[in-house]
Design an enzyme around this catalytic site. Structure first.
Site, PDB file in Angstrom:
ATOM      1  CB  THR A  13     -50.325 -29.630   8.299  1.00  0.00           C
ATOM      2  OG1 THR A  13     -50.433 -28.632   9.328  1.00  0.00           O
ATOM      3  CG2 THR A  13     -48.983 -30.325   8.404  1.00  0.00           C
ATOM      4  N   GLY A  18     -58.536 -22.278   3.036  1.00  0.00           N
ATOM      5  CA  GLY A  18     -58.377 -21.399   4.182  1.00  0.00           C
ATOM      6  C   GLY A  18     -57.017 -20.745   4.314  1.00  0.00           C
ATOM      7  N   GLY A  20     -54.237 -21.987   5.306  1.00  0.00           N
ATOM      8  CA  GLY A  20     -53.157 -22.812   4.783  1.00  0.00           C
ATOM      9  C   GLY A  20     -52.937 -22.615   3.299  1.00  0.00           C
ATOM     10  CE1 TYR A 154     -59.440 -25.031  16.772  1.00  0.00           C
ATOM     11  CE2 TYR A 154     -60.168 -23.027  17.883  1.00  0.00           C
ATOM     12  CZ  TYR A 154     -59.511 -23.644  16.833  1.00  0.00           C
ATOM     13  OH  TYR A 154     -58.925 -22.876  15.852  1.00  0.00           O
TER      14      TYR A 154
END
Length: 264
Positions: A13, A18, A20, A154
């Site tokens: 996902t 980046g 991923g 976060y």
């Protein structure tokens, strides 16, 4: 070293850029089939095309999903093929005053950062257990323990991932399935690049000077004293996706340059 990932299918996902996307590249280099994911159809199409150009012999596809929308998540779950490796990497963040952060911002970050992995794991983990092999990884952050005061929501979501991951790992006892958490530190993603460029322009400095100041003035606990490359994080993730990592389960693996301190 052969990581024995040929013929494995990996779904990552938040993988159009980046960490991923870098992880998708390293997995493809090991022979895995890749399913990319991004928020919009346009971003996914561009990433798939770029990937096919770089890895013409690889098997790659992609799904667009906005994880803040339950109907899109259900649609994704209905379309996913059998997954051998699930990497829960998608995440959003905001920076601001704790006292001015609206409830909606807390809920949105929790929905995307935490519940995306919960919903995917609920669907995919039983199938992994039935075939007695699989890998699930949650991508956390150094912020889970450092908790910058301007990123408390976060940080909360990233800390929650540790509990989810550990709990799921306990469901895999005596099986060939593992569930682990990756803890990256400050990483030179596209977002970090933009941060450095904008700060350099605003402050009349070079990117190198801004980066040095970040680690001498802000992230002083870092032992690496630089941004990690996305490939450096991806290499660790890829190893933990492999059969060679079978003895690592229910763990939080740091790739944060020593910023969080401690001996555990």
């Amino acid at each position: 070293m052969d990581l024995q990932l040929k013929n494995k299918t990996a779904f990552i996902t938040g993988s159009t850029a980046g960490i991923g996307y870098a992880t998708a590249r390293t997995l493809a280099n090991e022979g895995a089939s890749i399913i990319l994911n991004g928020r919009t159809a346009e971003s996914v199409a561009k990433a798939v095309q770029k990937f096919q150009e770089e890895f013409p012999n690889s098997t790659v596809s992609g799904f667009a999903t906005d994880f803040s929308k339950s109907n899109e998540v259900e649609e994704l779950l209905s379309k996913l093929p059998e997954i051998d490796i699930l990497i829960n990497n998608v995440g959003i963040y905001s920076s601001g005053s704790f006292f001015k952060t609206a409830d909606e911002d807390w809920y949105c970050q929790f929905e995307i950062n935490v519940m995306s992995g919960v919903r995917l794991s609920k669907r995919i983990l039983p199938k992994m257990l039935s075939k007695d092999w699989g890998r699930i990884l949650f991508v956390s952050s150094e912020c889970a323990t450092l908790v910058p005061v301007d990123m408390i929501p976060y940080s909360m979501t990233k800390a929650a991932l540790h509990a989810v991951s550990r709990g799921l790992a306990q469901l895999t006892k005596s099986s060939g399935v593992t569930v682990n958490t990756i803890v990256p530190g400050s990483t030179l993603s596209e977002g970090a690049e933009r941060f450095l460029e904008n700060a350099a322009e605003k402050e009349g400095k070079t990117k190198a000077e801004v980066e040095e100041a970040f680690f001498t003035e802000v992230r002083t606990s870092s032992l690496l004293q630089r941004f990690a490359k996305v490939e450096e994080v991806a290499n660790t993730i890829t190893y933990l996706c492999s059969p060679l990592s079978a003895a690592t389960n229910g763990s939080a693996i740091k790739v944060e340059g020593g910023s969080t301190g401690g001996i555990l």
